[in-house]
Design a protein around this motif. Structure first.
Motif, PDB file in Angstrom:
ATOM      1  N   HIS A 131       0.839  -1.202   0.000  1.00  0.00           N
ATOM      2  CA  HIS A 131       0.000   0.000   0.000  1.00  0.00           C
ATOM      3  C   HIS A 131       0.876   1.254   0.000  1.00  0.00           C
ATOM      4  CE1 HIS A 131      -2.832   3.068   1.373  1.00  0.00           C
ATOM      5  NE2 HIS A 131      -3.792   2.266   0.953  1.00  0.00           N
ATOM      6  N   PHE A 180      -6.118  -3.948  -5.789  1.00  0.00           N
ATOM      7  CA  PHE A 180      -5.899  -2.508  -5.635  1.00  0.00           C
ATOM      8  C   PHE A 180      -6.215  -1.791  -6.952  1.00  0.00           C
ATOM      9  CE2 PHE A 180      -3.042  -4.490  -2.591  1.00  0.00           C
ATOM     10  CZ  PHE A 180      -3.200  -3.715  -1.450  1.00  0.00           C
ATOM     11  N   ARG A 234      -5.475  -9.478  -2.455  1.00  0.00           N
ATOM     12  CA  ARG A 234      -6.070  -8.151  -2.417  1.00  0.00           C
ATOM     13  C   ARG A 234      -6.054  -7.562  -3.823  1.00  0.00           C
ATOM     14  NH1 ARG A 234      -7.947  -9.797   1.549  1.00  0.00           N
ATOM     15  NH2 ARG A 234      -7.622  -9.110   3.705  1.00  0.00           N
ATOM     16  N   ILE A 277      -6.508   3.832  -4.293  1.00  0.00           N
ATOM     17  CA  ILE A 277      -5.428   4.708  -3.808  1.00  0.00           C
ATOM     18  C   ILE A 277      -5.262   5.834  -4.809  1.00  0.00           C
ATOM     19  CG2 ILE A 277      -2.994   4.827  -3.149  1.00  0.00           C
ATOM     20  CD1 ILE A 277      -3.092   1.783  -2.732  1.00  0.00           C
ATOM     21  N   GLN A 281      -6.405  -5.251   6.816  1.00  0.00           N
ATOM     22  CA  GLN A 281      -7.318  -4.229   6.289  1.00  0.00           C
ATOM     23  C   GLN A 281      -6.582  -3.362   5.264  1.00  0.00           C
ATOM     24  OE1 GLN A 281     -10.502  -4.371   7.142  1.00  0.00           O
ATOM     25  NE2 GLN A 281     -10.146  -5.986   8.664  1.00  0.00           N
ATOM     26  N   TYR A 282      -7.345  -2.771   4.348  1.00  0.00           N
ATOM     27  CA  TYR A 282      -6.676  -1.942   3.350  1.00  0.00           C
ATOM     28  C   TYR A 282      -7.703  -1.103   2.591  1.00  0.00           C
ATOM     29  CZ  TYR A 282      -8.308  -4.795  -0.592  1.00  0.00           C
ATOM     30  OH  TYR A 282      -9.076  -5.435  -1.549  1.00  0.00           O
ATOM     31  N   ASP A 283      -7.207  -0.041   1.975  1.00  0.00           N
ATOM     32  CA  ASP A 283      -8.011   0.759   1.061  1.00  0.00           C
ATOM     33  C   ASP A 283      -7.696   0.310  -0.357  1.00  0.00           C
ATOM     34  OD1 ASP A 283      -9.082   2.387   3.136  1.00  0.00           O
ATOM     35  OD2 ASP A 283      -7.201   3.542   3.164  1.00  0.00           O
ATOM     36  N   TRP A 284      -8.701  -0.182  -1.041  1.00  0.00           N
ATOM     37  CA  TRP A 284      -8.400  -0.737  -2.358  1.00  0.00           C
ATOM     38  C   TRP A 284      -8.176   0.335  -3.400  1.00  0.00           C
ATOM     39  CZ3 TRP A 284     -11.262  -0.806  -7.034  1.00  0.00           C
ATOM     40  CH2 TRP A 284     -12.533  -0.224  -6.985  1.00  0.00           C
ATOM     41  N   ASN A 301     -17.220  -4.082  -5.484  1.00  0.00           N
ATOM     42  CA  ASN A 301     -18.178  -4.174  -4.377  1.00  0.00           C
ATOM     43  C   ASN A 301     -18.999  -5.458  -4.432  1.00  0.00           C
ATOM     44  OD1 ASN A 301     -17.350  -1.768  -3.229  1.00  0.00           O
ATOM     45  ND2 ASN A 301     -18.907  -0.543  -4.262  1.00  0.00           N
TER      46      ASN A 301
END
Length: 370
Positions: free
Chosen positions: A147, A237, A235, A369, A364-367, A251
């Motif tokens: 990330h 991204f 994951r 960026i 956890q992560y924010d896909w 989603n």
């Protein structure tokens, strides 16, 4: 002894032997499992070490067996007769053909196992879960590194990502991931870092520049050097700005995993989970065709067990399997369309009588960026 099983391999190739010995043995050796008792035939080079380090109940060296002939098969014959007093034995389905032929010529009847040779491996104990959790803890920190690299990257005029003044590629990011794992006592190999159209091929390792506004699928499945246990996390991204179509696709995959998690308990049929995901995806406009020249949709299984191997029983697919308390499985729904790319989200779960415990909950992560 009808419950006796004969193995011949090494712990690198046959993880059943790693499980039974809790030790690394690089050279091929013979092991008999009779009930809960294990008896091994090894070289003199290994015998002292294994008596100290392994969980094997009885250990003999090939040099201790004196026969009229000094060849291995004659000594192995004597060893089997001393232990089993029988020439009818169950062997694993991957038992070496040459050795099987030699034993058959001596009058043995070898019965290949029709089922999992060690069904107990499907249920993980506290020590195994602890080892898996240790791997997942390092994977979490590795994804923090990923990330950070993507967040620090800039977008060139041509849409390529730049990092520290150079084009950011799948090869570079894979190297950074695998180096991080190695420095933290994990072995990562063939890590998937695929972008854009490449990500629509689930097992494409990925190559070339990483692009803005495209899906980047990162599938990380390292194992710990000492224990040998794996973790398996994916994951997806996107660096830049996602389109409405990409947001919906991401989603929908996320929601399908959450749907599975709600029903993942002992007693449920993995086939039913698989079908519920396919139905959910279809209702949301995402069709699957495995038989197309270029398969699309969700054309792989929903998940699988793992432990000493990256793929173990059970498999959550179109085959019946009633989940049991103690199963550790992945849930990895995905969608793949060549014109859009691919999305896969994979987490690891422990099955209990009442619910699924998400072992990878800390990853956890924010896909997206920017």
């Amino acid at each position: 002894m009808s419950d006796a099983v004969l193995f011949y391999s090494n712990t690198k190739i046959d993880k059943n032997l790693k499980y039974l010995t809790n030790c690394d043995i690089e050279d091929d050796f013979c092991l008999i499992k009779s009930g809960i008792r294990t008896i091994a035939l090894v070289s003199a080079l290994e015998i002292n070490r294994l008596k100290k380090e392994s969980m094997i109940d009885e250990i003999y060296s090939i040099e201790q067996l004196h026969t009229k002939r000094s060849d291995y098969i004659s000594r192995l014959d004597k060893f089997i007769q001393q232990i089993l007093h029988s020439k009818t034995i169950t062997v694993a389905q991957n038992f070496p053909f040459k050795l099987a032929s030699e034993l058959t010529s001596l009058g043995y009847t070898l019965n290949p196992s029709q089922y999992s040779i060690l069904p107990e491996r499907e249920l993980k104990n506290e020590n195994e879960i602890s080892a898996i959790n240790g791997v997942l803890s390092t994977i979490a920190r590795c994804f923090n590194l990923v990330h950070s690299i993507l967040a620090q990257s800039t977008i060139s005029k041509t849409g390529k990502l730049n990092y520290n003044g150079r084009t950011l590629t799948s090869e570079f990011l894979r190297h950074e991931i695998e180096q991080f794992c190695y420095q933290n006592q994990l072995i990562a190999d063939r890590t998937i870092v695929s972008c854009g159209k490449q990500s629509s091929d689930p097992h494409c390792q990925g190559y070339g520049p990483l692009l803005s506004n495209e899906f980047i699928v990162i599938d990380l499945f390292p194992y710990e050097k000492v224990s040998g246990y794996y973790g398996d996390i994916t994951r997806t991204f996107l660096k830049g700005h996602a389109s409405a179509e990409q947001i919906k696709m991401y989603n929908t995959v996320r929601s399908s995993q959450e749907l599975c998690e709600e029903h993942l308990t002992a007693g449920i049929n993995g086939k039913d989970l698989m079908n519920s995901v396919l139905s959910f995806l279809s209702k949301n406009g995402y069709q699957t065709d495995r038989s197309a020249e270029v398969p699309y949709g969700m054309f792989h299984s929903l998940g699988h067990g793992f432990g000493l191997e990256i793929h173990e029983h059970p498999v959550l697919s179109n085959k019946d399997y009633i989940l049991k308390k103690g199963n550790v499985v992945t849930l990895e729904p995905g969608l793949y369309y060549p014109e859009i790319g691919g999305v896969r989200i994979e987490d690891d779960f422990l099955v209990t009588d009442t619910r699924a415990i998400k072992l990878s909950d800390n990853i956890q992560y924010d896909w997206m960026i920017e």
